[in-house]
Design a protein around this motif. Structure first.
Motif, PDB file in Angstrom:
ATOM      1  N   PRO A  10     -14.766  -0.094   4.166  1.00  0.00           N
ATOM      2  CA  PRO A  10     -15.348  -1.410   4.454  1.00  0.00           C
ATOM      3  C   PRO A  10     -14.476  -2.605   4.050  1.00  0.00           C
ATOM      4  O   PRO A  10     -14.745  -3.730   4.472  1.00  0.00           O
ATOM      5  N   LEU A  11     -13.450  -2.356   3.239  1.00  0.00           N
ATOM      6  CA  LEU A  11     -12.587  -3.466   2.800  1.00  0.00           C
ATOM      7  C   LEU A  11     -11.560  -3.855   3.867  1.00  0.00           C
ATOM      8  O   LEU A  11     -11.047  -4.971   3.892  1.00  0.00           O
ATOM      9  N   VAL A  12     -11.251  -2.887   4.744  1.00  0.00           N
ATOM     10  CA  VAL A  12     -10.161  -3.092   5.706  1.00  0.00           C
ATOM     11  C   VAL A  12     -10.644  -3.900   6.911  1.00  0.00           C
ATOM     12  O   VAL A  12     -11.555  -3.484   7.619  1.00  0.00           O
ATOM     13  N   THR A  13     -10.032  -5.042   7.121  1.00  0.00           N
ATOM     14  CA  THR A  13     -10.457  -5.914   8.214  1.00  0.00           C
ATOM     15  C   THR A  13      -9.524  -5.810   9.418  1.00  0.00           C
ATOM     16  O   THR A  13      -8.368  -5.393   9.289  1.00  0.00           O
ATOM     17  N   ARG A  14     -10.053  -6.206  10.544  1.00  0.00           N
ATOM     18  CA  ARG A  14      -9.253  -6.270  11.770  1.00  0.00           C
ATOM     19  C   ARG A  14      -8.017  -7.145  11.551  1.00  0.00           C
ATOM     20  O   ARG A  14      -6.901  -6.775  11.903  1.00  0.00           O
ATOM     21  N   ASP A  15      -8.229  -8.334  10.974  1.00  0.00           N
ATOM     22  CA  ASP A  15      -7.117  -9.272  10.795  1.00  0.00           C
ATOM     23  C   ASP A  15      -5.997  -8.689   9.934  1.00  0.00           C
ATOM     24  O   ASP A  15      -4.822  -8.968  10.168  1.00  0.00           O
ATOM     25  N   ALA A  16      -6.373  -7.879   8.945  1.00  0.00           N
ATOM     26  CA  ALA A  16      -5.350  -7.265   8.091  1.00  0.00           C
ATOM     27  C   ALA A  16      -4.531  -6.254   8.888  1.00  0.00           C
ATOM     28  O   ALA A  16      -3.345  -6.064   8.642  1.00  0.00           O
ATOM     29  N   MET A  17      -5.176  -5.609   9.865  1.00  0.00           N
ATOM     30  CA  MET A  17      -4.470  -4.602  10.666  1.00  0.00           C
ATOM     31  C   MET A  17      -3.639  -5.229  11.794  1.00  0.00           C
ATOM     32  O   MET A  17      -2.844  -4.558  12.432  1.00  0.00           O
ATOM     33  N   VAL A  18      -3.850  -6.527  12.026  1.00  0.00           N
ATOM     34  CA  VAL A  18      -2.990  -7.265  12.958  1.00  0.00           C
ATOM     35  C   VAL A  18      -1.890  -7.953  12.153  1.00  0.00           C
ATOM     36  O   VAL A  18      -0.844  -8.313  12.681  1.00  0.00           O
ATOM     37  N   GLY A  19      -2.149  -8.118  10.857  1.00  0.00           N
ATOM     38  CA  GLY A  19      -1.150  -8.719   9.977  1.00  0.00           C
ATOM     39  C   GLY A  19      -1.309 -10.222   9.779  1.00  0.00           C
ATOM     40  O   GLY A  19      -0.375 -10.882   9.349  1.00  0.00           O
ATOM     41  N   VAL A  20      -2.493 -10.747  10.070  1.00  0.00           N
ATOM     42  CA  VAL A  20      -2.706 -12.184   9.838  1.00  0.00           C
ATOM     43  C   VAL A  20      -3.533 -12.414   8.574  1.00  0.00           C
ATOM     44  O   VAL A  20      -3.923 -13.538   8.276  1.00  0.00           O
ATOM     45  N   ALA A  21      -3.815 -11.320   7.852  1.00  0.00           N
ATOM     46  CA  ALA A  21      -4.564 -11.434   6.595  1.00  0.00           C
ATOM     47  C   ALA A  21      -4.169 -10.268   5.708  1.00  0.00           C
ATOM     48  O   ALA A  21      -3.496  -9.337   6.156  1.00  0.00           O
ATOM     49  N   LYS A  22      -4.589 -10.336   4.451  1.00  0.00           N
ATOM     50  CA  LYS A  22      -4.378  -9.227   3.538  1.00  0.00           C
ATOM     51  C   LYS A  22      -5.742  -8.605   3.251  1.00  0.00           C
ATOM     52  O   LYS A  22      -6.757  -9.255   3.419  1.00  0.00           O
ATOM     53  N   VAL A  23      -5.745  -7.370   2.809  1.00  0.00           N
ATOM     54  CA  VAL A  23      -6.996  -6.767   2.384  1.00  0.00           C
ATOM     55  C   VAL A  23      -7.263  -7.202   0.953  1.00  0.00           C
ATOM     56  O   VAL A  23      -6.364  -7.202   0.112  1.00  0.00           O
ATOM     57  N   MET A  24      -8.481  -7.625   0.712  1.00  0.00           N
ATOM     58  CA  MET A  24      -8.862  -8.104  -0.618  1.00  0.00           C
ATOM     59  C   MET A  24      -9.648  -7.043  -1.373  1.00  0.00           C
ATOM     60  O   MET A  24     -10.451  -6.328  -0.766  1.00  0.00           O
ATOM     61  N   ALA A  25      -9.435  -6.984  -2.674  1.00  0.00           N
ATOM     62  CA  ALA A  25     -10.243  -6.085  -3.511  1.00  0.00           C
ATOM     63  C   ALA A  25     -11.668  -6.633  -3.557  1.00  0.00           C
ATOM     64  O   ALA A  25     -11.854  -7.837  -3.427  1.00  0.00           O
ATOM     65  N   PRO A  26     -12.676  -5.758  -3.699  1.00  0.00           N
ATOM     66  CA  PRO A  26     -14.064  -6.250  -3.692  1.00  0.00           C
ATOM     67  C   PRO A  26     -14.365  -7.123  -4.898  1.00  0.00           C
ATOM     68  O   PRO A  26     -13.752  -6.983  -5.927  1.00  0.00           O
TER      69      PRO A  26
END
Ligand code: FE
Length: 197
Positions: free
Chosen positions: A181-197
């Motif tokens: 649930p932490l992994v976002t679409r934007d992080a997988m496109v590279g426009v964001a980082k995954v944040m710790a909860p």
């Protein structure tokens, strides 16, 4: 009308005209089309990609397979289909950042991310992220340190890129299921980082 002229028409208008034409000629059924779109927006969405990323974070062998043959490793989890024929996965680290674009149109790895968001198809994003990635990323809320090397990956009909984001610090105790649930679409496109909860 030349290809260039067609390119200038808003995508939504072009799509609508195309759908109308295909429907009139009896080539597509609008109900089937709606179902197809809903399927890609909900079921085949970025959740698939998140599962791939969480597995790569927790299984070093899988991570290796994913980085050496993205399409095959993704298929191991049962994700395949249109626009997923040749997916190449690149890893973001503390010092290297990859961001994905399709400069030509909107090529995107559907089986793992679903349909692309509107900003991905925006001519401004497509043109600017190549020329000034650091600035565009900053405008999108991602400020990268000056010493982080940014590589822009241009998706096409040949290759569709997927970013394996950096696993955030503070998630060491989390298992695969909790990481998804932490992994976002934007992080997988590279426009964001995954944040710790
Ligand atoms: Fe494209």
């Amino acid at each position: 009308m030349s290809t260039e002229d067609t390119e200038r028409l808003p995508a939504a208008l072009r799509t609508e005209a195309l759908e109308q034409l295909l429907t009139e000629r009896g080539l597509v059924d609008p109900t089937v089309m709606d179902k197809f779109i809903t399927n890609y927006e909900t079921n085949v969405g970025p959740l698939n990609g998140a599962k791939v990323v969480a597995k790569a974070w927790t299984d070093p062998d899988y991570r290796q397979r994913l980085l050496s043959d993205g399409t095959a490793a993704i298929k191991e989890l049962g994700f395949a289909g249109p626009q997923g024929e040749h997916i190449v996965v690149v890893e973001n680290t503390e010092t290297t950042h990859n961001v994905v674009v399709c400069t030509l149109c909107s090529c995107y790895p559907w089986p793992v991310l679903g349909l692309p968001p509107s900003w991905y198809k925006d001519p401004a994003y497509r043109a600017r992220v190549v020329k000034e990635p650091r600035k565009v990323l900053s405008e999108m809320g991602l400020d990268l340190a000056e010493d982080v090397r940014i590589t822009v990956r241009d998706s096409s009909s040949e290759v569709r890129w997927l970013v394996l984001p950096e696993r955030p610090a503070g998630t060491e105790s989390l298992g695969e299921e909790d990481l998804v649930p932490l992994v976002t679409r934007d992080a997988m496109v590279g426009v964001a980082k995954v944040m710790a909860p």
